[in-house]
Design an enzyme around this catalytic site. Sequence first.
Site, PDB file in Angstrom:
ATOM      1  N   ARG A   1       0.811  -1.224   0.000  1.00 42.05           N
ATOM      2  CA  ARG A   1       0.000   0.000   0.000  1.00 42.05           C
ATOM      3  C   ARG A   1       0.838   1.265   0.000  1.00 42.05           C
ATOM      4  O   ARG A   1       0.372   2.314  -0.414  1.00 42.05           O
ATOM      5  CB  ARG A   1      -1.017  -0.041   1.141  1.00 42.05           C
ATOM      6  CG  ARG A   1      -2.101  -1.106   0.884  1.00 42.05           C
ATOM      7  CD  ARG A   1      -3.103  -1.228   2.010  1.00 42.05           C
ATOM      8  NE  ARG A   1      -2.512  -1.670   3.251  1.00 42.05           N
ATOM      9  CZ  ARG A   1      -2.394  -2.939   3.627  1.00 42.05           C
ATOM     10  NH1 ARG A   1      -2.827  -3.899   2.860  1.00 42.05           N
ATOM     11  NH2 ARG A   1      -1.842  -3.246   4.775  1.00 42.05           N
TER      12      ARG A   1
ATOM     13  N   GLU B   1       5.324 -10.752  14.351  1.00 44.68           N
ATOM     14  CA  GLU B   1       4.780 -11.324  15.577  1.00 44.68           C
ATOM     15  C   GLU B   1       4.999 -12.834  15.611  1.00 44.68           C
ATOM     16  O   GLU B   1       5.355 -13.402  16.628  1.00 44.68           O
ATOM     17  CB  GLU B   1       3.292 -10.987  15.671  1.00 44.68           C
ATOM     18  CG  GLU B   1       2.714 -11.246  17.044  1.00 44.68           C
ATOM     19  CD  GLU B   1       1.299 -10.724  17.182  1.00 44.68           C
ATOM     20  OE1 GLU B   1       0.703 -10.989  18.227  1.00 44.68           O
ATOM     21  OE2 GLU B   1       0.796 -10.067  16.251  1.00 44.68           O
TER      22      GLU B   1
END
Length: 181
Positions: A64, A101
């Site tokens: 993006r 993560e």
Amino acid sequence: MDTNAYLRSHIRTVPDWPAPGVQFRDITPLLQDPKVFRVLIDTFVHRYMDPALKPTVVAGLDARGFIIGSVLAYELGVGFVPIRKKGKLPFTTVEETYELEYGSATVELHTDAVKAGDRVLLIDDLIATGGTMMAGRRLLEKLGAEVTEGAAIVDLPELGGSGKLRASGLPLFTLVHFAGH
């Protein structure tokens, strides 16, 4: 209504995506409405037209960051370089791996994308943990460029990324902050 509130009102929150408990901040409504998209781009353009902040290159983070970064580069009259996920660039690259993560990811940049002394604005749609932007910065610096600022539409400060990036010495500019995850 101020610009930041106006832009915020056009960011959709999608609960439990991509995983339960996550509040996904979706910028696609900002892009769909031509007036809103113009306000978004003009906000960045007005900031970076300032000679003290104007980059010589805009680098956008996959994917993006490409949308905002390429239009911004065009408006500023400077070049645009994509920082891609590993395996997407066809020419000789430098790469940087960073932790997520759960696991890790690698981003790449063409070795001729920037040169020593370039002043680079590094842009993405959102800052969460800051890992992608930090990896992008390291790639650009490996090639001798100076990352003058990191920019994003959305900051999720509770995830710690913007704090880590600022602590590393990278100035940041973000338009909208969302509390929570």
